[in-house]
Structure formats: structure tokens, C-alpha cells
Write a protein that holds these residues in place. Structure first.
Motif, PDB file in Angstrom:
ATOM      1  N   ASN A 294       0.588  -1.391   0.047  1.00 53.24           N
ATOM      2  CA  ASN A 294       0.116   0.114  -0.075  1.00 53.24           C
ATOM      3  C   ASN A 294       0.864   1.007  -0.027  1.00 53.24           C
ATOM      4  O   ASN A 294       0.433   2.383   0.661  1.00 53.24           O
ATOM      5  CB  ASN A 294      -0.961  -0.088   1.238  1.00 53.24           C
ATOM      6  N   LYS A 295       1.902   1.238  -0.749  1.00 50.65           N
ATOM      7  CA  LYS A 295       2.689   2.466  -0.694  1.00 50.65           C
ATOM      8  C   LYS A 295       3.072   2.881  -2.098  1.00 50.65           C
ATOM      9  O   LYS A 295       4.044   2.973  -2.553  1.00 50.65           O
ATOM     10  CB  LYS A 295       4.203   2.104  -0.015  1.00 50.65           C
ATOM     11  N   LYS A 296       1.813   2.829  -2.709  1.00 43.56           N
ATOM     12  CA  LYS A 296       1.847   3.731  -4.167  1.00 43.56           C
ATOM     13  C   LYS A 296       1.418   4.791  -4.082  1.00 43.56           C
ATOM     14  O   LYS A 296       0.622   5.452  -3.309  1.00 43.56           O
ATOM     15  CB  LYS A 296       1.197   2.540  -4.821  1.00 43.56           C
ATOM     16  N   LEU A 297       1.542   5.691  -5.546  1.00 41.25           N
ATOM     17  CA  LEU A 297       1.199   6.815  -5.467  1.00 41.25           C
ATOM     18  C   LEU A 297       0.550   7.128  -7.013  1.00 41.25           C
ATOM     19  O   LEU A 297       1.027   6.491  -7.971  1.00 41.25           O
ATOM     20  CB  LEU A 297       2.570   7.649  -5.490  1.00 41.25           C
ATOM     21  N   VAL A 298      -0.507   7.836  -6.886  1.00 40.16           N
ATOM     22  CA  VAL A 298      -1.328   7.654  -8.055  1.00 40.16           C
ATOM     23  C   VAL A 298      -1.544   9.244  -8.173  1.00 40.16           C
ATOM     24  O   VAL A 298      -2.031   9.948  -7.715  1.00 40.16           O
ATOM     25  CB  VAL A 298      -2.781   6.981  -8.113  1.00 40.16           C
ATOM     26  N   ILE A 299      -1.016   9.881  -9.416  1.00 41.04           N
ATOM     27  CA  ILE A 299      -1.056  11.009  -9.681  1.00 41.04           C
ATOM     28  C   ILE A 299      -1.918  11.679 -10.864  1.00 41.04           C
ATOM     29  O   ILE A 299      -1.760  11.041 -11.953  1.00 41.04           O
ATOM     30  CB  ILE A 299       0.674  11.727 -10.085  1.00 41.04           C
ATOM     31  N   PHE A 300      -2.919  12.579 -10.505  1.00 41.88           N
ATOM     32  CA  PHE A 300      -3.801  13.077 -11.533  1.00 41.88           C
ATOM     33  C   PHE A 300      -3.163  14.450 -12.118  1.00 41.88           C
ATOM     34  O   PHE A 300      -2.869  15.162 -10.894  1.00 41.88           O
ATOM     35  CB  PHE A 300      -5.275  13.068 -11.171  1.00 41.88           C
ATOM     36  N   THR A 301      -3.016  15.007 -13.337  1.00 43.61           N
ATOM     37  CA  THR A 301      -2.610  16.255 -13.698  1.00 43.61           C
ATOM     38  C   THR A 301      -3.547  16.540 -14.855  1.00 43.61           C
ATOM     39  O   THR A 301      -3.932  15.724 -15.581  1.00 43.61           O
ATOM     40  CB  THR A 301      -1.029  16.233 -13.859  1.00 43.61           C
ATOM     41  N   ALA A 302      -3.300  17.781 -15.094  1.00 44.35           N
ATOM     42  CA  ALA A 302      -4.264  18.395 -16.321  1.00 44.35           C
ATOM     43  C   ALA A 302      -4.194  19.812 -16.250  1.00 44.35           C
ATOM     44  O   ALA A 302      -3.801  20.445 -15.327  1.00 44.35           O
ATOM     45  CB  ALA A 302      -5.703  17.955 -16.202  1.00 44.35           C
ATOM     46  N   PRO A 303      -4.395  20.284 -17.390  1.00 47.85           N
ATOM     47  CA  PRO A 303      -4.755  21.971 -17.257  1.00 47.85           C
ATOM     48  C   PRO A 303      -6.114  22.042 -16.435  1.00 47.85           C
ATOM     49  O   PRO A 303      -7.005  21.220 -16.280  1.00 47.85           O
ATOM     50  CB  PRO A 303      -5.138  22.184 -18.728  1.00 47.85           C
ATOM     51  N   SER A 304      -6.074  23.297 -15.979  1.00 44.84           N
ATOM     52  CA  SER A 304      -7.045  23.733 -15.018  1.00 44.84           C
ATOM     53  C   SER A 304      -8.561  23.508 -15.725  1.00 44.84           C
ATOM     54  O   SER A 304      -8.396  24.234 -16.976  1.00 44.84           O
ATOM     55  CB  SER A 304      -6.919  25.172 -14.383  1.00 44.84           C
ATOM     56  N   GLY A 305      -9.238  22.926 -14.893  1.00 47.93           N
ATOM     57  CA  GLY A 305     -10.904  22.913 -15.761  1.00 47.93           C
ATOM     58  C   GLY A 305     -10.961  21.617 -16.606  1.00 47.93           C
ATOM     59  O   GLY A 305     -12.055  21.301 -17.104  1.00 47.93           O
ATOM     60  N   ALA A 306      -9.809  20.686 -16.672  1.00 48.12           N
ATOM     61  CA  ALA A 306     -10.216  19.457 -17.462  1.00 48.12           C
ATOM     62  C   ALA A 306     -10.877  18.525 -16.791  1.00 48.12           C
ATOM     63  O   ALA A 306     -11.654  17.514 -17.497  1.00 48.12           O
ATOM     64  CB  ALA A 306      -8.586  18.733 -17.680  1.00 48.12           C
TER      65      ALA A 306
ATOM     66  N   ALA B 241     -12.008  24.816 -26.514  1.00 46.71           N
ATOM     67  CA  ALA B 241     -13.359  25.589 -26.368  1.00 46.71           C
ATOM     68  C   ALA B 241     -14.035  25.047 -25.181  1.00 46.71           C
ATOM     69  O   ALA B 241     -14.585  25.420 -24.400  1.00 46.71           O
ATOM     70  CB  ALA B 241     -13.949  25.459 -27.467  1.00 46.71           C
ATOM     71  N   ILE B 242     -14.182  23.576 -25.101  1.00 44.55           N
ATOM     72  CA  ILE B 242     -14.722  22.946 -23.786  1.00 44.55           C
ATOM     73  C   ILE B 242     -14.247  23.195 -22.511  1.00 44.55           C
ATOM     74  O   ILE B 242     -14.807  23.399 -21.652  1.00 44.55           O
ATOM     75  CB  ILE B 242     -15.128  21.352 -24.238  1.00 44.55           C
ATOM     76  N   LEU B 243     -12.932  23.162 -22.611  1.00 42.94           N
ATOM     77  CA  LEU B 243     -12.172  23.504 -21.248  1.00 42.94           C
ATOM     78  C   LEU B 243     -12.423  24.656 -20.831  1.00 42.94           C
ATOM     79  O   LEU B 243     -12.834  24.916 -19.719  1.00 42.94           O
ATOM     80  CB  LEU B 243     -10.682  23.436 -21.607  1.00 42.94           C
ATOM     81  N   LYS B 244     -12.503  25.814 -21.712  1.00 43.37           N
ATOM     82  CA  LYS B 244     -12.866  27.148 -21.315  1.00 43.37           C
ATOM     83  C   LYS B 244     -14.482  27.202 -20.774  1.00 43.37           C
ATOM     84  O   LYS B 244     -14.680  27.857 -19.832  1.00 43.37           O
ATOM     85  CB  LYS B 244     -12.672  28.050 -22.464  1.00 43.37           C
ATOM     86  N   GLN B 245     -15.250  26.564 -21.482  1.00 44.54           N
ATOM     87  CA  GLN B 245     -16.614  26.405 -21.319  1.00 44.54           C
ATOM     88  C   GLN B 245     -16.856  26.062 -19.626  1.00 44.54           C
ATOM     89  O   GLN B 245     -17.697  26.426 -18.871  1.00 44.54           O
ATOM     90  CB  GLN B 245     -17.280  25.649 -22.127  1.00 44.54           C
ATOM     91  N   ARG B 246     -15.953  24.867 -19.316  1.00 41.52           N
ATOM     92  CA  ARG B 246     -16.054  24.241 -18.099  1.00 41.52           C
ATOM     93  C   ARG B 246     -15.802  25.232 -17.048  1.00 41.52           C
ATOM     94  O   ARG B 246     -16.334  25.161 -15.984  1.00 41.52           O
ATOM     95  CB  ARG B 246     -15.170  22.866 -18.121  1.00 41.52           C
ATOM     96  N   LEU B 247     -14.485  25.842 -17.305  1.00 41.11           N
ATOM     97  CA  LEU B 247     -13.938  26.721 -16.343  1.00 41.11           C
ATOM     98  C   LEU B 247     -14.979  27.831 -16.095  1.00 41.11           C
ATOM     99  O   LEU B 247     -14.958  28.579 -14.795  1.00 41.11           O
ATOM    100  CB  LEU B 247     -12.679  27.284 -16.895  1.00 41.11           C
ATOM    101  N   THR B 248     -15.568  28.311 -17.309  1.00 36.39           N
ATOM    102  CA  THR B 248     -16.565  29.428 -17.010  1.00 36.39           C
ATOM    103  C   THR B 248     -17.643  28.868 -16.235  1.00 36.39           C
ATOM    104  O   THR B 248     -18.280  29.569 -14.994  1.00 36.39           O
ATOM    105  CB  THR B 248     -16.860  29.674 -18.347  1.00 36.39           C
ATOM    106  N   ASN B 249     -18.210  27.762 -16.461  1.00 38.96           N
ATOM    107  CA  ASN B 249     -19.383  27.248 -15.855  1.00 38.96           C
ATOM    108  C   ASN B 249     -19.213  26.932 -14.435  1.00 38.96           C
ATOM    109  O   ASN B 249     -19.945  26.915 -13.373  1.00 38.96           O
ATOM    110  CB  ASN B 249     -19.882  25.883 -16.383  1.00 38.96           C
ATOM    111  N   ARG B 250     -17.870  26.587 -13.800  1.00 42.04           N
ATOM    112  CA  ARG B 250     -17.456  26.360 -12.581  1.00 42.04           C
ATOM    113  C   ARG B 250     -17.614  27.568 -11.631  1.00 42.04           C
ATOM    114  O   ARG B 250     -17.738  27.475 -10.690  1.00 42.04           O
ATOM    115  CB  ARG B 250     -16.068  25.662 -12.649  1.00 42.04           C
ATOM    116  N   LYS B 251     -17.671  28.654 -12.464  1.00 34.76           N
ATOM    117  CA  LYS B 251     -17.693  29.969 -11.648  1.00 34.76           C
ATOM    118  C   LYS B 251     -16.951  30.154 -10.331  1.00 34.76           C
ATOM    119  O   LYS B 251     -17.549  30.717  -9.405  1.00 34.76           O
ATOM    120  CB  LYS B 251     -19.378  30.006 -11.183  1.00 34.76           C
TER     121      LYS B 251
END
Ligand code: ADP
Ligand code: 5GP
Length: 194
Positions: A3-15, A129-139
Motif C-alpha cells: 500500500n505504498k503507491k502513488l497515483v498522480i492526476f494532472t491536467a490543465p485547470s478545468g479539464a 473551447a470545452i475546457l474554457k466552457q467548463r472553467l466558466t461554468n464552474r464559476k
């Protein structure tokens, strides 16, 4: 089970990495979230010590000087984010694998440091465009913050090839299932801990 593993999630903001990470925390009890230190102000609903350890830039810099971080980045101007060594130790002491939500540079650092004991997952939006839309919707972002985040997307997207696997987050249900399967496969693998 190791149980000594690491799972890393990364992405541009809003992905959608926070959405995916929160889902994984709900469906698995063998992983826990690495709470990062950060210097931005909390968003509505965010709790200190749960979402982040919120602190001043001064406090953050003191921790940098005292070598308290596994990695840290100035992700946006005057906004620092970092993984505390004590956080990984805390979760491992609890027998949990560690789940990260970090920027592309931090993800690369953690993967390099932990090698086969770490899995790095890049979450890709279907389009800009979808990324931008998601960031906008997140408010959650004002105009200046939105601009900072959008300005960084192009560079962040170029990091994709540095990670072990990519999930395209188009249909959320499909992306969540894919994330579950990827994490399940990785955590079932036997590797030697450093
Ligand atoms: P990140 O953590 O990468 O910045 P979030 O998880 O906060 O991204 O997601 C950004 C916004 O997009 C949130 O409002 C979230 O609810 C929404 N979202 C995430 N995935 C999807 C998806 N597949 N389809 C539509 N909206 C999504
Ligand atoms: P947000 O302000 O949207 O919560 O996070 C902004 C960015 O900082 C995201 O890409 C997020 O993954 C990243 N981030 C959060 N914690 C850390 C950390 O500990 N280290 C690094 N390098 N980035 C982080």
C-alpha cells in the motif's frame, strides 16, 4: 498488498481532474488524498486541512527554506502549491496509497522521484473551447484568474507525453470508469517499494 503507491492526476485547470479524483476517493478505501499546501484564497466550500493547507506566501516560503516539500511550483503568479513530505508519510503510515491532484510540473517531479511505484495520469479535455466552457461554468474564477489559467493551457498540454497514461474527459461517466480501471490495474500490480 503493497500500500505504498502513488497515483498522480494532472491536467490543465478545468479539464476535470478534481472531479475524477473525488470520484476515486468515493469508490476506493485504499487510497487517500494528498492535501497540498497552497497560497491562494479558499474557494466557496473549500475547507482548510481537507482541500488544501491554505497559508500565506511567507509561511509557504519558510517551509521551502526548511526543506519540507517533496515538490512545489509557483503555478500562477504569486500562487504557490506544493506537496509536503509529511503528507505522504502521514498517508503511508495509515496504510493508504496516495492520490495526487497536482500541476503538470509537480506531476512530472513526483513520477521521477517514485518511478514504478507511481502512476501518472494526464486528464485531457476534448477541446480548448470545452475546457474554457467548463472553467466558466464552474464559476470559481474572476476575470484575472481565468486569464492566468487560460494562458497556461497551451504549455500544460505539451506535457501530455511525459505521463504514463491519458484519459480524455469528454463523457464524464466514461472517464470515471476509465479512471477506476486504470487505478485498479495499477494498484493490483506488485512492485518493489524504494
Ligand atoms: P480541474 O480540477 O481539472 O480544474 P474540475 O474537476 O474542477 O477540473 O472540473 C472543471 C468543471 O468541469 C467543474 O465544474 C466540473 O463539474 C466540470 N466537469 C468535469 N468533467 C466534466 C465532463 N466530462 N463534462 C462536463 N463537465 C465536466
Ligand atoms: P486550483 O487552484 O485549481 O485548486 O489548482 C491549480 C493548479 O495547482 C492545479 O493544476 C492543481 O492540480 C495544482 N496543484 C494543486 N496542488 C499542487 C501541489 O501540491 N503541487 C503542484 N505542483 N501543483 C499543485
Amino acid at each position: 498488498m503493497n500500500n505504498k503507491k502513488l497515483v498522480i492526476f494532472t491536467a490543465p485547470s478545468g479539464a476535470g481532474k478534481t472531479t475524477i479524483v473525488r470520484h476515486l476517493l468515493k469508490v476506493r478505501n485504499d487510497i487517500s488524498f494528498s492535501i497540498s499546501a497552497c497560497t491562494r484564497t479558499p474557494r466557496y466550500g473549500e475547507v482548510n486541512g481537507m482541500d488544501y493547507y491554505f497559508m500565506s506566501v511567507d509561511e509557504f516560503k519558510k517551509k521551502v527554506a526548511a526543506d519540507k516539500f517533496v515538490e512545489y511550483e509557483q503555478v500562477y503568479e504569486n500562487q504557490y502549491y506544493g506537496t509536503l513530505k509529511s503528507e505522504i508519510d502521514r498517508l503511508w503510515a495509515e496504510g493508504k496509497n496516495v492520490l495526487f491532484d497536482v500541476d503538470v510540473k509537480g506531476a512530472f517531479s513526483v513520477k521521477q522521484k517514485y518511478g514504478d511505484n507511481a502512476l501518472s495520469v494526464f486528464v485531457k479535455p476534448p477541446s480548448f473551447a470545452i475546457l474554457k466552457q467548463r472553467l466558466t461554468n464552474r464559476k470559481t474564477e474572476d476575470e484575472a484568474s481565468m486569464k492566468k489559467r487560460i494562458n497556461r493551457v497551451k504549455e500544460e498540454m505539451t506535457y501530455e507525453r511525459n505521463f504514463d497514461v491519458t484519459i480524455i474527459n469528454d463523457d464524464l461517466e466514461i472517464a470515471l470508469k476509465e479512471a477506476e480501471n486504470i487505478v485498479d490495474n495499477f494498484l493490483s500490480l506488485k512492485t518493489n517499494m524504494v
